[in-house]
Design a protein around this motif. Sequence first.
Motif, PDB file in Angstrom:
ATOM      1  N   ALA A 119       9.360  -1.503  -6.073  1.00 31.40           N
ATOM      2  CA  ALA A 119      10.206  -2.433  -5.185  1.00 31.40           C
ATOM      3  C   ALA A 119       9.745  -3.293  -4.528  1.00 31.40           C
ATOM      4  CB  ALA A 119      10.364  -1.287  -4.210  1.00 31.40           C
ATOM      5  N   ALA A 120       8.491  -3.148  -4.068  1.00 34.08           N
ATOM      6  CA  ALA A 120       7.358  -4.520  -3.015  1.00 34.08           C
ATOM      7  C   ALA A 120       7.419  -5.470  -3.384  1.00 34.08           C
ATOM      8  CB  ALA A 120       5.866  -4.012  -2.465  1.00 34.08           C
ATOM      9  N   GLY A 149       0.801  -0.914  -0.260  1.00 33.73           N
ATOM     10  CA  GLY A 149       0.200   0.429  -0.110  1.00 33.73           C
ATOM     11  C   GLY A 149       0.850   1.018  -0.036  1.00 33.73           C
ATOM     12  N   SER A 150       0.865   2.028  -0.592  1.00 35.60           N
ATOM     13  CA  SER A 150       1.529   3.093  -0.904  1.00 35.60           C
ATOM     14  C   SER A 150       1.140   4.217  -1.650  1.00 35.60           C
ATOM     15  CB  SER A 150       2.961   2.411  -1.514  1.00 35.60           C
ATOM     16  OG  SER A 150       4.111   4.209  -1.549  1.00 35.60           O
ATOM     17  N   MET A 151       1.548   5.797  -2.101  1.00 35.97           N
ATOM     18  CA  MET A 151       1.326   6.589  -2.987  1.00 35.97           C
ATOM     19  C   MET A 151       2.281   7.284  -3.575  1.00 35.97           C
ATOM     20  SD  MET A 151      -1.047   9.206  -0.690  1.00 35.97           S
ATOM     21  CE  MET A 151      -0.909  10.427  -1.774  1.00 35.97           C
ATOM     22  N   SER A 181       1.669  12.050  -7.434  1.00 40.56           N
ATOM     23  CA  SER A 181       1.879  13.350  -7.284  1.00 40.56           C
ATOM     24  C   SER A 181       0.526  13.762  -7.329  1.00 40.56           C
ATOM     25  CB  SER A 181       3.214  12.951  -8.810  1.00 40.56           C
ATOM     26  OG  SER A 181       2.743  12.310  -9.522  1.00 40.56           O
ATOM     27  N   VAL A 182      -0.581  12.937  -8.120  1.00 35.71           N
ATOM     28  CA  VAL A 182      -1.745  12.879  -8.638  1.00 35.71           C
ATOM     29  C   VAL A 182      -2.600  12.765  -7.237  1.00 35.71           C
ATOM     30  CG1 VAL A 182      -1.239  13.482 -11.105  1.00 35.71           C
ATOM     31  CG2 VAL A 182      -1.657  10.542  -9.822  1.00 35.71           C
ATOM     32  N   MET A 183      -2.388  12.943  -5.929  1.00 36.18           N
ATOM     33  CA  MET A 183      -3.038  12.214  -4.774  1.00 36.18           C
ATOM     34  C   MET A 183      -4.459  11.697  -5.277  1.00 36.18           C
ATOM     35  SD  MET A 183      -2.163  14.899  -3.620  1.00 36.18           S
ATOM     36  CE  MET A 183      -3.938  14.816  -1.613  1.00 36.18           C
ATOM     37  N   ARG A 184      -3.484  10.007  -5.415  1.00 37.93           N
ATOM     38  CA  ARG A 184      -4.212   8.212  -5.162  1.00 37.93           C
ATOM     39  C   ARG A 184      -3.459   7.586  -4.516  1.00 37.93           C
ATOM     40  NH1 ARG A 184      -5.006   7.000 -11.522  1.00 37.93           N
ATOM     41  NH2 ARG A 184      -2.433   6.951 -11.759  1.00 37.93           N
ATOM     42  N   THR A 185      -3.492   6.642  -4.264  1.00 35.60           N
ATOM     43  CA  THR A 185      -3.376   5.729  -2.966  1.00 35.60           C
ATOM     44  C   THR A 185      -3.900   4.635  -3.671  1.00 35.60           C
ATOM     45  OG1 THR A 185      -2.857   5.494  -0.537  1.00 35.60           O
ATOM     46  CG2 THR A 185      -4.807   5.721  -0.876  1.00 35.60           C
TER      47      THR A 185
END
Length: 147
Positions: A51-52, A42-44, A94-98
């Motif tokens: 990498a995960a 899980g990340s933004m 950078s576009v406010m998504r997670t």
Amino acid sequence: MTLKKEHRIGRHATLLLLMEETHELEEITKQLNWKSCLGKVGSMDSQKVVAAIEVAAKQQGIIKENLYRESHALYHAIMEALHGITRGQMQLGSVMRTVGLRFAVVRGNPYEEEVEGEWLAVAIYGTIGAPVRGLEHETLGLGINHI
């Protein structure tokens, strides 16, 4: 060069990822002499997602860390799957998504002829949306690349 119906590596990775009970599919993976791994991220930050998946594939022995062609093949399969979940935008924070994602990586030969070599499939499923809980939607991506 014929792709075996029961050896569709992308379908296998997607089913492995989506099934609640993976025992049966893991047994089929072993019978095919394929390798697979599952994980979560899980990340933004799309770099953290990449990498995960790379770390999991290396730690689980799906690819050899010291062979560039294997890392390169995995990278391209991941990128293709990410294009699917991000609708081609390849941006998250950078576009406010997670995202909250599960992933599966499968390695094997889906062809009748052994000389066709091995392939990697990366399936990614989860949620994507604004970084506000409850405002996300489902997403699914699949990438396949030869080694």
